[in-house]
Design an enzyme around this catalytic site. Structure first.
Site, PDB file in Angstrom:
ATOM      1  N   ASP A 213       0.861  -1.178   0.000  1.00  0.00           N
ATOM      2  CA  ASP A 213       0.000   0.000   0.000  1.00  0.00           C
ATOM      3  C   ASP A 213       0.905   1.238   0.000  1.00  0.00           C
ATOM      4  O   ASP A 213       1.617   1.489   0.979  1.00  0.00           O
ATOM      5  CB  ASP A 213      -0.888  -0.044   1.261  1.00  0.00           C
ATOM      6  CG  ASP A 213      -1.988   1.014   1.230  1.00  0.00           C
ATOM      7  OD1 ASP A 213      -1.937   1.897   0.356  1.00  0.00           O
ATOM      8  OD2 ASP A 213      -2.890   0.949   2.082  1.00  0.00           O
ATOM      9  N   ALA A 215       0.449   4.867  -0.183  1.00  0.00           N
ATOM     10  CA  ALA A 215      -0.554   5.933  -0.172  1.00  0.00           C
ATOM     11  C   ALA A 215       0.014   7.297   0.209  1.00  0.00           C
ATOM     12  O   ALA A 215      -0.691   8.298   0.130  1.00  0.00           O
ATOM     13  CB  ALA A 215      -1.681   5.565   0.795  1.00  0.00           C
ATOM     14  N   LYS A 248      -3.147  12.027  -1.114  1.00  0.00           N
ATOM     15  CA  LYS A 248      -2.404  12.884  -0.184  1.00  0.00           C
ATOM     16  C   LYS A 248      -1.319  13.678  -0.906  1.00  0.00           C
ATOM     17  O   LYS A 248      -1.176  14.865  -0.679  1.00  0.00           O
ATOM     18  CB  LYS A 248      -1.745  12.066   0.927  1.00  0.00           C
ATOM     19  CG  LYS A 248      -2.489  10.840   1.348  1.00  0.00           C
ATOM     20  CD  LYS A 248      -3.618  11.102   2.318  1.00  0.00           C
ATOM     21  CE  LYS A 248      -4.380   9.814   2.559  1.00  0.00           C
ATOM     22  NZ  LYS A 248      -5.419   9.888   3.524  1.00  0.00           N
TER      23      LYS A 248
HETATM   24  C1  LMR Z   1      -6.699   7.829   7.186  1.00  0.00           C
HETATM   25  O1  LMR Z   1      -6.300   6.739   7.593  1.00  0.00           O
HETATM   26  O2  LMR Z   1      -6.987   8.767   7.932  1.00  0.00           O
HETATM   27  C2  LMR Z   1      -6.812   8.043   5.716  1.00  0.00           C
HETATM   28  O3  LMR Z   1      -6.282   6.978   5.022  1.00  0.00           O
HETATM   29  C3  LMR Z   1      -8.174   8.389   5.281  1.00  0.00           C
HETATM   30  C4  LMR Z   1      -9.111   7.245   5.327  1.00  0.00           C
HETATM   31  O4  LMR Z   1      -9.751   6.998   4.304  1.00  0.00           O
HETATM   32  O5  LMR Z   1      -9.225   6.590   6.375  1.00  0.00           O
END
Ligand code: LMR
Length: 394
Positions: A213, A215, A248
Site C-alpha cells: 500500500d 498511499a 495525499k
Molecule cells: C486515514 O487513515 O486517515 C486516511 O487513510 C483516510 C481514510 O480513508 O481513512
C-alpha cells in the site's frame, strides 16, 4: 424470517470510527479544538487548500477538454504511465511485466487487488498489526484466511522486525503479505532500507506475494526515498501488487485518484492480468472517475507544473518534519515521533485518555491513539504536546 421485510435482516451498521471523527470535530463549537483525526494535510493556518499546481491543471483541463465520453475500464492510460514512473522510478517505468490500471483512489486499488487475488485462487494473507483499520474489511472481499504478523512495538515505539520475520517463516509460497510502502498508517514506523533488503530477499526466496500500500509517497522523506523499499521489492520478486494513491501527495482526496499495479512473471501473464483487471473493474465501477487522474496527467506532463507540484510536496513534507521535530523536542517521551514518518504516529494513550483529551482539550484523534501530525499548527503544537505529555506515565 418470513414475517420480516428483507432489509430488516441487515446487520447493525458499524460506522467507520475514523470518518465519524470528522463529524464529531465539526460539531464541536470550541475555537481551540484540534482535528488530528482523519489523514488530511493542513497548512500552517489549519486549512487544506487545493494545490497551486492542481488549480492550474484544472484551468487547463476546463479550457482544453472537449468531450466527456467514456474512457475504458483502465481509465486514463497516460496518467497510469506517468504515475508508474513516479512510483517505480525510471528502472521499472518501462517494465512490460508491471501493468497498471487507474482506480478510484487507493481504496479502489486495494479492493481491485483483493478481487484479483480471489480470482487467481490465493488463500492466505498476512496482515501486520496494527494496520489501517480499513485494510481488513477492504481485503475481506477476497475471503482469504487472514494471518496476523506483529509489526509495531508499542512500548519501544519501533518496528518488531525480528518477530515479523519469524511470523513470516510460517508463510507458504503463494501467500500474500500486506506491507506499507512508506509512512506506515497508523504508526509512522517504517522499515529501514536494510530491513526492506532482508525482507525482499526472504519474500522472493519463499515465493510470497507482496501487496504494498503506497498511499503517502513524498510525505515521509521524499518521493524517491519513500518508494525505495517498494522498488527494491518489486525488482526482486516476480509477482507483486502495489496500490498507489494520489489522495495525499496531490491533495486530491475526494477526487478518488489512484492506480493498481501488478507485477507478473512474464509479459504473457502480465497481459492476462491486465485483461482480468479490466473485467473486475468493469463489474465494480465500470470505469474510474476521470477528473483527478486528468489533473495528475496534466501536472506530470507539463514541466513547470510538475516542478511546482514537487515544490509544493516538498513544502508539505518540510512542514510535517518540522512539526515532528517540535513534538519530539517538547518532551523526551515524545522524542520517537521525530524518528517516524508521514502523517501519523501513535501516542501511548488508553482509549479513555483519548476521550479525556477530546472532552478536556478538544483534541480529536483515533481511539487507538493515532494522531495526524499534519493536523497541528505552529500555534497549537506546543499546547497539544503539553496536554498529551500530562497524560503519559512519568
Ligand atoms: C486515514 O487513515 O486517515 C486516511 O487513510 C483516510 C481514510 O480513508 O481513512
Amino acid at each position: 424470517m418470513a414475517d420480516k421485510k428483507l432489509f430488516e435482516n441487515l446487520p447493525e451498521p458499524q460506522p467507520d470510527a475514523l470518518l465519524a471523527l470528522i463529524g464529531l470535530c465539526r460539531a464541536d463549537p470550541r475555537p481551540t479544538k484540534i482535528d488530528v483525526g482523519v489523514g488530511v494535510y493542513r497548512d500552517a493556518a489549519g486549512a487544506t487548500p487545493i494545490l497551486r499546481s492542481v488549480k492550474a491543471a484544472e484551468k487547463i483541463l476546463i479550457e482544453t477538454q472537449d468531450t466527456k465520453t467514456y474512457l475504458g475500464s483502465d481509465g486514463d492510460t497516460r496518467f497510469v504511465e506517468l504515475i508508474k514512473q513516479v512510483a517505480f522510478g525510471d528502472a521499472l517505468a518501462g517494465d512490460p511485466t508491471l501493468v497498471g490500471v487507474q482506480t478510484p483512489g487507493g481504496c479502489g486499488a486495494l479492493r481491485l487487488g483483493a478481487e484479483l487475488l480471489k480470482s487467481a485462487g490465493a488463500t492466505r494473507i498476512f496482515l501486520g498489526q496494527p494496520t489501517w483499520p480499513n485494510h481488513a474489511p477492504l481485503l475481506g472481499v477476497a475471503r482469504l484466511e487472514t494471518v496476523d504478523y506483529p509489526y509495531y512495538d508499542t512500548a519501544k515505539r519501533t518496528v518488531r522486525f525480528d518477530e515479523m520475520m519469524k511470523a513470516l517463516e510460517g508463510a507458504r509460497a503463494g501467500d500474500v503479505v500486506l506491507l506499507h510502502g512508506c509512512c506506515h498508517n497508523p504508526t509512522g514506523a517504517d522499515l529501514s532500507l536494510d530491513q526492506w533488503d532482508r525482507l525482499s530477499r526472504f519474500v522472493a526466496d519463499r515465493g510470497l506475494i507482496p501487496f504494498i500500500d503506497l498511499a503517502y509517497q513524498g510525505l515521509g522523506n521524499g518521493l524517491d526515498e519513500d518508494a525505495a523499499g517498494t522498488r527494491m521489492m518489486v525488482e526482486r520478486v516476480d509477482q507483486a501488487l502495489v496500490a498507489q494513491s494520489c489522495d495525499k501527495n496531490f491533495g486530491l482526496y475526494r477526487e478518488r485518484t489512484g492506480a493498481l499495479f501488478v507485477k507478473a512473471p512474464s509479459e504473457a501473464v502480465a497481459k492476462a492480468v491486465y485483461g482480468n483487471l479490466l473485467s473486475l473493474a468493469r463489474t465494480n465501477w465500470s470505469m474510474p472517475p476521470d477528473h483527478g487522474a486528468a489533473i495528475v496527467r496534466i501536472i506530470l506532463d507539463t514541466p513547470d507544473l510538475r516542478a511546482d507540484w514537487k515544490a509544493e510536496l516538498t513544502e508539505m513534507l518540510a512542514r510535517i518534519r518540522g512539526l515532528r521535530a517540535r513534538l519530539a523536542a517538547a518532551d523526551p517521551r515524545l522524542a520517537y515521533i521525530d524518528e517516524q514518518n508521514g502523517m501519523f504516529s501513535m501516542l501511548p494513550l488508553s482509549p479513555e485518555q483519548v476521550l479525556e483529551l477530546r472532552k478536556e482539550e478538544g483534541f480529536y484523534m483515533a481511539g487507538s491513539g493515532r494522531f495526524n501530525v499534519a493536523g497541528l499548527s505552529d500555534e497549537n503544537v506546543d499546547r497539544f504536546a503539553k496536554a498529551v505529555a500530562a497524560k503519559l506515565p512519568a
